[in-house]
Design a protein around this motif. Structure first.
Motif, PDB file in Angstrom:
ATOM      1  N   PRO A 101       0.749  -1.206   0.187  1.00 57.19           N
ATOM      2  CA  PRO A 101      -0.059   0.060  -0.017  1.00 57.19           C
ATOM      3  C   PRO A 101       1.003   1.252   0.113  1.00 57.19           C
ATOM      4  N   ASP A 102       2.030   1.237   0.519  1.00 59.70           N
ATOM      5  CA  ASP A 102       2.876   2.303   0.734  1.00 59.70           C
ATOM      6  C   ASP A 102       3.464   2.824  -0.548  1.00 59.70           C
ATOM      7  N   GLU A 103       3.437   1.905  -1.802  1.00 58.90           N
ATOM      8  CA  GLU A 103       4.030   2.188  -2.838  1.00 58.90           C
ATOM      9  C   GLU A 103       2.817   2.698  -3.925  1.00 58.90           C
ATOM     10  N   GLN A 104       1.690   2.667  -3.360  1.00 58.62           N
ATOM     11  CA  GLN A 104       0.675   3.255  -4.186  1.00 58.62           C
ATOM     12  C   GLN A 104       0.485   4.860  -4.222  1.00 58.62           C
ATOM     13  N   LYS A 105       0.236   5.389  -5.549  1.00 59.08           N
ATOM     14  CA  LYS A 105      -0.089   6.955  -5.220  1.00 59.08           C
ATOM     15  C   LYS A 105      -1.474   7.000  -5.258  1.00 59.08           C
ATOM     16  N   PRO A 106      -2.175   8.102  -4.987  1.00 56.27           N
ATOM     17  CA  PRO A 106      -3.536   8.437  -4.834  1.00 56.27           C
ATOM     18  C   PRO A 106      -4.004   8.285  -6.181  1.00 56.27           C
ATOM     19  N   ALA A 107      -5.033   7.539  -6.357  1.00 56.20           N
ATOM     20  CA  ALA A 107      -5.721   7.399  -8.135  1.00 56.20           C
ATOM     21  C   ALA A 107      -7.179   7.145  -7.645  1.00 56.20           C
ATOM     22  N   ASN A 108      -7.813   7.542  -8.633  1.00 58.08           N
ATOM     23  CA  ASN A 108      -9.381   7.243  -8.576  1.00 58.08           C
ATOM     24  C   ASN A 108      -9.636   5.795  -8.921  1.00 58.08           C
ATOM     25  N   PHE A 109     -10.646   5.253  -8.483  1.00 60.43           N
ATOM     26  CA  PHE A 109     -11.026   3.962  -8.744  1.00 60.43           C
ATOM     27  C   PHE A 109     -11.601   3.777 -10.211  1.00 60.43           C
ATOM     28  N   SER A 110     -11.329   2.905 -10.807  1.00 62.71           N
ATOM     29  CA  SER A 110     -11.702   2.591 -12.329  1.00 62.71           C
ATOM     30  C   SER A 110     -11.842   1.140 -12.354  1.00 62.71           C
ATOM     31  N   GLU A 111     -12.779   0.593 -13.318  1.00 67.49           N
ATOM     32  CA  GLU A 111     -13.240  -0.859 -13.580  1.00 67.49           C
ATOM     33  C   GLU A 111     -12.317  -1.010 -14.997  1.00 67.49           C
ATOM     34  N   GLN A 112     -11.728  -0.202 -15.444  1.00 68.18           N
ATOM     35  CA  GLN A 112     -11.020  -0.345 -16.803  1.00 68.18           C
ATOM     36  C   GLN A 112      -9.882  -1.399 -16.576  1.00 68.18           C
ATOM     37  N   SER A 113      -9.818  -2.288 -17.528  1.00 66.19           N
ATOM     38  CA  SER A 113      -8.646  -3.243 -17.429  1.00 66.19           C
ATOM     39  C   SER A 113      -7.354  -2.517 -17.568  1.00 66.19           C
ATOM     40  N   ASP A 114      -6.235  -3.240 -17.547  1.00 61.77           N
ATOM     41  CA  ASP A 114      -4.926  -2.490 -17.717  1.00 61.77           C
ATOM     42  C   ASP A 114      -4.639  -1.956 -19.005  1.00 61.77           C
ATOM     43  N   SER A 115      -4.867  -0.624 -19.287  1.00 67.10           N
ATOM     44  CA  SER A 115      -4.852  -0.047 -20.393  1.00 67.10           C
ATOM     45  C   SER A 115      -4.212   1.614 -20.639  1.00 67.10           C
ATOM     46  N   ILE A 116      -3.913   2.001 -21.593  1.00 68.70           N
ATOM     47  CA  ILE A 116      -3.624   3.259 -21.943  1.00 68.70           C
ATOM     48  C   ILE A 116      -4.479   4.087 -22.645  1.00 68.70           C
ATOM     49  N   SER A 117      -4.554   5.345 -22.273  1.00 63.54           N
ATOM     50  CA  SER A 117      -5.653   6.213 -23.157  1.00 63.54           C
ATOM     51  C   SER A 117      -5.212   7.456 -23.245  1.00 63.54           C
ATOM     52  N   ILE A 118      -5.173   8.119 -24.584  1.00 64.42           N
ATOM     53  CA  ILE A 118      -4.551   9.249 -24.915  1.00 64.42           C
ATOM     54  C   ILE A 118      -5.724  10.076 -25.643  1.00 64.42           C
ATOM     55  N   PRO A 119      -6.400  10.783 -24.867  1.00 65.45           N
ATOM     56  CA  PRO A 119      -7.590  11.413 -25.299  1.00 65.45           C
ATOM     57  C   PRO A 119      -7.230  12.382 -26.483  1.00 65.45           C
ATOM     58  N   LYS A 120      -6.291  13.079 -26.279  1.00 67.53           N
ATOM     59  CA  LYS A 120      -5.915  14.067 -27.641  1.00 67.53           C
ATOM     60  C   LYS A 120      -5.795  13.111 -28.950  1.00 67.53           C
ATOM     61  N   LEU A 121      -5.225  12.143 -29.116  1.00 69.80           N
ATOM     62  CA  LEU A 121      -5.044  11.275 -30.110  1.00 69.80           C
ATOM     63  C   LEU A 121      -5.934  10.227 -30.637  1.00 69.80           C
ATOM     64  N   GLY A 122      -7.025  10.264 -29.554  1.00 67.73           N
ATOM     65  CA  GLY A 122      -7.988   9.147 -29.666  1.00 67.73           C
ATOM     66  C   GLY A 122      -7.624   7.681 -29.573  1.00 67.73           C
ATOM     67  N   THR A 123      -6.534   7.604 -28.922  1.00 64.11           N
ATOM     68  CA  THR A 123      -5.815   6.083 -28.901  1.00 64.11           C
ATOM     69  C   THR A 123      -6.266   5.695 -27.494  1.00 64.11           C
TER      70      THR A 123
END
Length: 388
Positions: free
Chosen positions: A239-261
């Motif tokens: 737990p000490d290695e985790q940074k604060p982040a919002n919960f998400s149901e997305q699978s492990d993935s990358i999203s780049i909104p500007k490029l639609g990727t």
């Protein structure tokens, strides 16, 4: 006086005015259609378009001036023009309009429709040149017969002019054609952007491609082999290695909104080139030795900018537009049901030997792809910092 002027105009200009007006009409129609209904746009920056326009216009003016001076000086004496550019082609003015001025204007407006309009424009000038040849043949039967055998109508016969130049230009043309075909998927993504906004031509603003690279969570989970990247690579984070982040149901993935990727993040089975290539065909890979999202250190991801047409993968051009990212753009990583947002802060082109995973205690993100498109000469590296 009026008849004299008409005679002079016919002798000097021939069918040039009619062909020019028809040329203008075709390109104007193409431009109006582009602005009214949108369509495929040449996806380059305004500065690049302006530079190409100025270069092509310079060549047009140079050839037009050279041919015009020769044409007027000889036709005024009622002679067949065989000097200057006319010693290489019979209609250099037509050549200058078809291959210099028309492409220059099309690139300036960044319209693929205007590029395609060059095809009917070519036949317009060809018809005009053919009529001109008929008149010249009647006026100078013996001289024109010999002249037409040693020159082409519109295209210069480089094989006769200079064999080394012919083979060099042919080789370059063949290479460019082969390169374009082999990398057609990524190049089409970079050069063609569809605008369907009822006349609004959007420039210098990345948007959805003709076939947007958006995948459902099910597709991403399947491509990632179940979606649990941590389990694949054996990471046991505390737990000490985790940074604060919002919960998400997305699978492990990358999203780049500007490029639609959007693409899954996968882990290669090993570090060999074959294993890396196999993983790249499944998405964006977490490079061996990289930190994981949520850990302090560098999260290092890499993906294809281009791949050969026979490599049937939906991720063969996933990073083809990576160079469009600028400082301040956001890249989102989904990992273990948490969302990590990174703000881009730098972009570099490096040699392969210069590209290494950085030693840092700060949570950062690095995206890397081969560069330029279709080659592996260098690496485009985009870096960002975790903001949440």
């Amino acid at each position: 006086m009026k008849n004299s002027f008409k005679s002079w105009k016919k002798d000097v200009l021939g069918f040039l005015p009619q062909a020019f007006l028809a040329n203008v009409a075709v390109q104007t129609l193409a431009l109006l259609l582009t602005q009214k209904w949108g369509g495929p746009q040449i996806y380059i920056t305004q500065n690049a378009a302006l530079t190409a326009f100025l270069i092509l216009t310079f060549f047009f003016l140079a050839l037009f001036w050279w041919a015009g001076i020769c044409l007027i000086s000889r036709r005024m004496r009622r002679n067949l023009v065989e000097i200057g550019p006319y010693q290489y082609i019979r209609h250099p003015l037509a050549f200058s309009f078809i291959f210099f001025l028309n492409p220059a204007i099309a690139i300036l407006f960044r319209s693929w429709l205007m590029i395609l309009a060059i095809i009917p424009v070519y036949f317009i000038w060809k018809k005009s040149a053919k009529k001109e040849d008929t008149i010249l043949k009647e006026r100078f039967p013996l001289i024109f017969s010999y002249y037409s055998k040693k020159t082409n109508r519109i295209f210069p016969n480089l094989h006769k002019i200079s064999r080394p130049a012919f083979y060099m230009i042919s080789g370059v043309a063949a290479f460019v054609l082969l390169f374009t075909v082999l990398n057609s998927s990524a190049l089409s993504m970079r050069w063609i952007k569809w605008d369907k906004k009822g006349g609004e031509i959007v420039y210098d603003k990345p948007g959805p491609t003709k076939t947007p690279m958006v995948f459902s969570p099910q597709d991403i989970a399947q491509a990632a082999g179940g979606g649990n990247l941590a389990a694949q690579i054996g990471f046991q984070g505390g737990p000490d290695e985790q940074k604060p982040a919002n919960f998400s149901e997305q699978s492990d993935s990358i999203s780049i909104p500007k490029l639609g990727t959007n693409a899954p993040i996968v882990s290669p089975a090993g570090e060999t080139q074959k294993q890396l290539n196999e993983a790249l065909n499944k998405g964006v890979i977490l490079y061996p030795g990289s930190k994981l999202p949520g850990q302090n250190g560098e999260v290092f991801l890499t993906g294809h900018s281009s791949t050969y047409i026979w490599n049937k993968t939906p991720y063969g051009r996933i990073f083809a537009l990576l160079d469009k990212l600028e400082a301040g753009d956001i890249v989102t990583i989904y990992y273990q049901n948490r969302q990590y947002d990174y703000r881009i802060n730098s972009k570099q082109v490096l040699t392969p030997s210069q590209t290494t995973i950085s030693e840092t205690n700060q949570p950062t993100l690095t995206l890397m792809t081969c560069w330029p498109i279709g080659t592996s000469l260098k690496r485009l590296v985009v870096r960002g910092e975790l903001i949440r």
